[in-house]
Enzyme design. Structure first.
Site, PDB file in Angstrom:
ATOM      1  N   THR A 118     -67.132  25.438 -21.562  1.00 48.13           N
ATOM      2  CA  THR A 118     -66.723  26.419 -22.571  1.00 48.13           C
ATOM      3  C   THR A 118     -65.213  26.526 -22.750  1.00 48.13           C
ATOM      4  O   THR A 118     -64.746  27.016 -23.777  1.00 48.13           O
ATOM      5  CB  THR A 118     -67.274  27.813 -22.227  1.00 48.13           C
ATOM      6  OG1 THR A 118     -66.850  28.182 -20.912  1.00 48.13           O
ATOM      7  CG2 THR A 118     -68.798  27.817 -22.288  1.00 48.13           C
ATOM      8  N   ASP A 119     -64.431  26.065 -21.764  1.00 45.83           N
ATOM      9  CA  ASP A 119     -62.983  26.264 -21.848  1.00 45.83           C
ATOM     10  C   ASP A 119     -62.364  25.612 -23.080  1.00 45.83           C
ATOM     11  O   ASP A 119     -61.454  26.169 -23.702  1.00 45.83           O
ATOM     12  CB  ASP A 119     -62.298  25.731 -20.585  1.00 45.83           C
ATOM     13  CG  ASP A 119     -62.434  26.685 -19.411  1.00 45.83           C
ATOM     14  OD1 ASP A 119     -63.047  27.758 -19.592  1.00 45.83           O
ATOM     15  OD2 ASP A 119     -61.943  26.360 -18.322  1.00 45.83           O
ATOM     16  N   GLU A 312     -42.254  35.006 -42.260  1.00 39.47           N
ATOM     17  CA  GLU A 312     -41.281  35.232 -41.189  1.00 39.47           C
ATOM     18  C   GLU A 312     -40.224  34.129 -41.114  1.00 39.47           C
ATOM     19  O   GLU A 312     -39.316  34.196 -40.288  1.00 39.47           O
ATOM     20  CB  GLU A 312     -42.005  35.339 -39.840  1.00 39.47           C
ATOM     21  CG  GLU A 312     -42.820  36.604 -39.672  1.00 39.47           C
ATOM     22  CD  GLU A 312     -41.943  37.841 -39.623  1.00 39.47           C
ATOM     23  OE1 GLU A 312     -40.823  37.753 -39.087  1.00 39.47           O
ATOM     24  OE2 GLU A 312     -42.378  38.897 -40.132  1.00 39.47           O
TER      25      GLU A 312
END
Length: 355
Positions: A118-119, A312
């Site tokens: 899952t990482d 930005e």
């Protein structure tokens, strides 16, 4: 009389075998490609849900642990890798993607399930979403608890993924992620919790659908182009361009940025604070890097929202690209693939708005 009974038994047995054969032919053919991860992990005891060892169970053992899949698909397995997903590399991705494309080109393969840690599951899924060249379903699945845990979520997740990969409803939906009875978009989903089974979420844009009663239910679809609609072809690519991520934080400096550039980075994802803000100590180095040919993509560490172009920073003037809604880790994937096609920032910005 005995002979007549024997003939009847043989006929009945033959009819039963034919019925089973017909039923098997009606089921979709789903390949399970295993890469390791927690779903293939084992712990010291049935109550071990952290501190376990990932990637110890082989693909056939994973399939055998869920005998119910035989009722919903003709399933075969293949062990592609056996690693914890934090060790997934670009080379692994290229190998996996080429294997997926080869299998999906075969008429006797209706869909593919990829078991994965899952990482980095969300990253592998998005990479495949951009390079798989088929409308057939590809579903990534994992688990937050090892196979030996009392409440292991791997078996039901795998069962649902097989159903999803073999379903006509999933055709043309892009590469999908399926855990916790939910169907998620590979582009938008993220792992959001270190250990709970409901970790995979798309907080603002929402799930695509649900798995319930052995059936997928879709409620929305991604509008972004994927799979057969993309311009990326990795069939002859042996390595991807180096792209690294520089993370924004208070008191940030340009040490990491300069180190990545010195190490040969062709692109930098700047995971800035807020709307991709550029810290005063880093902005000059980003500008210099772009002038020297390194591609700069402004992203955000926030996790949700559109990165505003010319918000930005004056991206037009600086010749920067913005990540749209992609997370920094997924922006890295798209930039790597974009750099296999072009270094023109206008073209790359188009890709970020398209994919």
């Amino acid at each position: 009389m005995i002979r007549t009974q024997s003939v009847r038994f043989i006929v009945a047995l033959f009819s039963l075998l034919v019925a089973f054969s017909v039923q098997a032919q009606k089921l979709p053919n789903v390949m399970v490609l295993a890469t390791g991860g927690t779903i293939a992990g084992t712990g010291a005891s049935s109550t071990t849900t952290v501190g376990y060892t990932a990637a110890t169970v082989g693909v056939q053992q994973l399939i055998n642990a869920v005998p119910e899949v035989a009722k919903v698909a003709n399933v075969t397995g293949e062990q592609v890798f056996q690693i914890a997903s934090e060790s997934m590399t670009n080379e692994h991705w290229l190998t996996l993607a080429k294997r997926v494309n080869t299998l999906l080109a075969q008429p006797n393969v209706d869909g593919i399930v990829i078991t994965h840690g899952t990482d980095t599951l969300e990253e592998t899924a998005y990479f495949l979403n951009l390079v798989v060249k088929s409308r057939k379903p590809v579903v990534l699945v994992g688990a937050m608890r090892p196979s030996t845990a009392l409440s292991a979520d791997g078996p039901i997740n795998l069962y649902n993924a097989v159903i999803l990969a073999g379903s006509p409803e999933a055709v043309g939906k892009g590469v999908l992620v399926s855990l916790n009875d939910q169907i998620q978009s590979s582009r938008d989903v993220s792992k959001t919790n270190t250990s709970t089974p409901d970790s995979f979420r798309t907080p603002e844009l929402g799930v695509l659908g649900y798995m319930q009663g052995n059936k997928p239910y879709f409620y929305r679809a991604s509008t972004r182009k994927h799979t057969v609609e993309t311009e990326f072809d990795i069939s002859n690519i042996q390595a991807l361009p180096q792209v690294d991520i520089v993370y924004g934080y208070a008191n940030m400096n340009d040490v990491a940025l300069n180190a990545f550039i010195a190490a040969g980075a062709k692109g930098i994802i700047h995971a800035g604070t807020g709307d991709g803000s550029l810290a005063a100590k880093v902005k000059p180095s980003l500008i210099a890097a772009r002038k020297n040919g390194t591609l700069i993509v402004r992203a955000s560490r926030v996790g949700n929202g559109i990165l505003a172009r010319n918000g930005e920073a004056n991206d037009d003037e600086l010749d920067f690209v913005v990540s749209d809604t992609l997370s920094p880790q997924k922006a890295r994937i798209l930039l790597m693939l974009a750099l296999t096609k072009t270094s023109n920032t206008k073209e790359i910005q188009r890709m970020f708005y398209m994919y």
